[in-house]
Design a protein around this motif. Structure first.
Motif, short mmCIF file in Angstrom:
data_model
loop_
_atom_site.label_atom_id
_atom_site.label_comp_id
_atom_site.label_asym_id
_atom_site.label_seq_id
_atom_site.Cartn_x
_atom_site.Cartn_y
_atom_site.Cartn_z
N TRP A 205 1.27 -1.09 -0.31
CA TRP A 205 0.09 0.09 -0.54
C TRP A 205 0.94 1.29 -0.09
O TRP A 205 0.96 2.24 -0.98
N GLN A 206 2.11 1.11 0.72
CA GLN A 206 2.98 1.94 0.79
C GLN A 206 3.62 2.83 -0.75
O GLN A 206 3.68 3.63 -0.77
N ALA A 207 3.91 1.62 -1.02
CA ALA A 207 4.37 1.55 -2.49
C ALA A 207 3.68 2.37 -3.31
O ALA A 207 3.90 3.51 -4.22
N PHE A 208 2.50 2.16 -3.44
CA PHE A 208 1.67 2.65 -4.55
C PHE A 208 0.73 3.61 -4.14
O PHE A 208 -0.40 4.52 -4.65
N HIS A 209 0.66 3.79 -2.92
CA HIS A 209 -0.29 5.32 -2.55
C HIS A 209 0.08 5.65 -1.41
O HIS A 209 -0.73 7.00 -1.00
N ASP A 210 1.05 5.93 -0.73
CA ASP A 210 2.36 6.99 0.03
C ASP A 210 3.35 7.01 -0.77
O ASP A 210 3.67 8.67 -1.15
N THR A 211 4.40 6.52 -1.41
CA THR A 211 5.73 6.97 -1.78
C THR A 211 5.17 7.08 -2.99
O THR A 211 5.96 8.39 -3.73
N GLU B 131 -5.37 5.34 -12.46
CA GLU B 131 -5.78 4.42 -13.59
C GLU B 131 -4.70 4.88 -15.01
O GLU B 131 -4.85 6.03 -15.09
N GLY B 132 -4.98 3.70 -14.95
CA GLY B 132 -4.43 4.11 -16.97
C GLY B 132 -2.87 3.47 -16.65
O GLY B 132 -2.09 3.33 -17.35
N GLU B 133 -2.18 3.45 -15.94
CA GLU B 133 -0.90 3.92 -15.61
C GLU B 133 -0.31 2.23 -16.14
O GLU B 133 -1.07 1.24 -14.79
N LYS B 134 1.10 2.26 -16.75
CA LYS B 134 1.85 1.21 -16.77
C LYS B 134 2.57 0.91 -15.40
O LYS B 134 3.12 1.19 -15.17
N VAL B 135 1.76 0.21 -14.69
CA VAL B 135 3.22 -0.39 -13.64
C VAL B 135 4.05 -1.55 -13.46
O VAL B 135 2.80 -2.87 -14.00
N LEU B 136 4.46 -2.23 -13.55
CA LEU B 136 5.70 -3.40 -13.70
C LEU B 136 6.50 -3.34 -11.91
O LEU B 136 6.02 -2.97 -11.39
N ILE B 137 6.04 -4.61 -11.17
CA ILE B 137 6.10 -5.70 -10.07
C ILE B 137 6.88 -6.60 -10.07
O ILE B 137 6.32 -7.53 -10.98
N ASN B 138 8.46 -6.76 -10.11
CA ASN B 138 9.49 -8.03 -9.78
C ASN B 138 9.54 -8.42 -8.40
O ASN B 138 9.45 -7.78 -7.85
N GLY B 139 8.62 -10.56 -9.01
CA GLY B 139 9.25 -10.66 -7.50
C GLY B 139 7.43 -10.46 -6.89
O GLY B 139 7.03 -10.75 -5.59
N ALA B 140 6.39 -10.07 -8.64
CA ALA B 140 5.27 -10.64 -8.32
C ALA B 140 4.13 -11.66 -7.55
O ALA B 140 3.21 -11.49 -6.77
N GLN C 6 -2.98 -6.89 -6.89
CA GLN C 6 -3.81 -6.42 -5.96
C GLN C 6 -4.66 -4.69 -5.75
O GLN C 6 -5.61 -3.85 -6.75
N ILE C 7 -3.81 -4.69 -5.16
CA ILE C 7 -3.59 -2.66 -5.04
C ILE C 7 -3.75 -2.24 -6.34
O ILE C 7 -4.04 -0.89 -6.43
N ALA C 8 -2.79 -2.14 -6.54
CA ALA C 8 -2.38 -1.58 -8.47
C ALA C 8 -3.35 -1.75 -9.09
O ALA C 8 -3.77 -0.97 -9.28
N ALA C 9 -4.43 -3.05 -9.20
CA ALA C 9 -5.35 -3.69 -9.79
C ALA C 9 -6.53 -2.74 -9.69
O ALA C 9 -7.22 -1.68 -10.12
N ALA C 10 -6.62 -2.26 -8.59
CA ALA C 10 -7.27 -1.86 -7.84
C ALA C 10 -7.47 -0.01 -8.31
O ALA C 10 -8.91 0.79 -7.87
N ALA C 11 -6.38 0.04 -7.97
CA ALA C 11 -6.10 1.46 -8.90
C ALA C 11 -6.26 1.94 -9.84
O ALA C 11 -6.46 3.05 -10.73
N GLY C 12 -6.96 0.66 -10.75
CA GLY C 12 -6.53 0.96 -12.08
C GLY C 12 -5.95 0.77 -12.64
O GLY C 12 -5.47 1.46 -14.54
N ALA C 13 -4.44 0.78 -13.21
CA ALA C 13 -3.18 0.30 -13.46
C ALA C 13 -3.67 -0.98 -13.90
O ALA C 13 -4.05 -1.79 -14.22
N THR C 14 -2.56 -0.61 -15.22
CA THR C 14 -2.20 -1.90 -15.56
C THR C 14 -0.91 -2.29 -15.95
O THR C 14 0.14 -1.96 -15.61
#
Ligand code: NAP
Length: 309
Positions: free
Chosen positions: A132-138, A143-152, A162-170
């Motif tokens: 949560w901290q990474a995607f909503h504080d840091t 929505e629509g942003e292209k996000v990469l997660i390594n070690g997913a 799931q948190i990035a998906a809830a924010a509408g990211a791709t």
């Protein structure tokens, strides 16, 4: 009460069950009868005496994630005996969670959502707040942003998806192939095997990347577009800082903490059906050493949980 007590630093065999005094609550604190906790990679470093040593004078009780029921309430703590609760006490001092009873500042606890078992609730605090901290504080992923997660596919990563998906990211998720279908079901749009060099080299144009595989930051950095954000969880590497600066990428190092608003945000997502922790394996308290052995292999699918009582 029974607890895991570490009397020396070293391998998993240093995690021994012992009888110790039960804690009592001070003002604003709650004693939780713990039914579930977890192991986190940081526990291994602490177990070996390689991290946060100033906070872990021997002997100490390890473990941070707590789920269970309220056993005793200190003055002014807004909980009732018998209430189901979960949270993360005291970070970065030892949370003393691998025990039958654990004292927690009431601000570090939340009511457990009805839809979660205690084991699932225990899987949320440290890993979920990190994600949560990474995607909503840091950064604030949009929505629509292209996000990469390594070690997913790990404890933090599967919640981050799931948190990035809830924010509408791709989302593009990097993990071993056995986890790909599962990660798609959690909201990843694309999945990449980190052993597939061509696919890794082709990653580009991400506005935010979250690297949870500390030794593998190079492809994650190279996938971020100029002006984008790279979030790492251990930092420290001068080379990484230099390369990010040269490429015009903002490099952020996160360090988790207990924040009541982050716990509340995780509860909201769970109750909205957008977040559910996945349990990789469960071990009873007496087998905490085996839980650490599995964690140390580094390929958990979701969280490794310890059940108590
Ligand atoms: N700074 C903080 O506040 C904070 C908080 C929590 C965690 N962390 C750190 O974050 C990291 C991840 O934590 P976690 O709890 O998610 O760990 P975890 O549950 O052990 O998951 C790690 C994942 O990394 C994957 N992996 C292994 N080698 C890889 C590679 N070369 N490339 C890409 N992925 C690889 C593994 O899955 P597969 O190999 O099977 O795909 C595994 O699922 C750890 O280093 C931990 O210490 C930091």
């Amino acid at each position: 009460m029974k607890a895991i007590v570490q009397h020396e630093f070293g391998g998993p065999e240093t995690l021994q069950v012992a009888e110790v005094d039960s804690p009592t609550p001070g003002a604003g604190e709650v004693v939780v009868k713990v039914t579930a906790s977890t192991v986190n990679p940081l526990d291994t470093l602490i177990r070996e005496g390689k991290a946060l040593k100033e906070f872990t004078p021997l002997p100490f009780i390890p473990g941070w994630d707590v789920a269970g029921t309220v056993a005793e309430v200190g003055e002014g703590a807004p909980f009732e005996p018998g209430q189901r609760v979960f949270g993360m006490p005291r970070f970065p001092k030892p949370g003393k969670a691998l025990a039958e009873y654990c004292v927690v500042d009431a601000r570090n606890l939340a009511a457990t959502p009805d839809s979660l078992s205690d084991a699932e609730a225990a899987a949320l605090p440290m890993a979920g707040m990190t994600a949560w901290q990474a995607f909503h504080d840091t950064v604030e992923v949009k929505e629509g942003e292209k996000v990469l997660i390594n070690g997913a596919g790990g404890g933090v990563g599967h919640l981050a998806v799931q948190i990035a998906a809830a924010a509408g990211a791709t989302i593009t998720a990097i993990a071993s192939p056995s986890k790909h279908e599962w990660l798609r079901s959690l909201g990843a749009h694309e999945v990449v095997d980190y052993n597939d060099e061509a696919a890794m080299a082709a990653l580009e144009g991400f506005t935010t990347a979250f690297n949870l595989a500390p030794g593998s930051w190079v492809p994650t950095l190279e996938a971020v577009a100029p002006g984008g954000h790279l979030i790492t969880i251990s930092g420290g590497a001068d080379e990484l800082n230099e390369r990010a600066e040269e490429a015009g990428i903002h490099h952020h190092v996160t360090s988790v903490n207990t924040r009541d608003e982050w716990l509340a945000a995780l509860v909201d997502l769970v109750e909205g059906g957008k977040l559910r922790p996945h349990i990789s394996a469960t071990y009873p308290l007496e087998r905490a050493a085996d839980a650490h052995r599995e964690l140390d292999e580094g390929h958990a699918q979701g969280k490794i949980v310890i059940t108590i009582g």
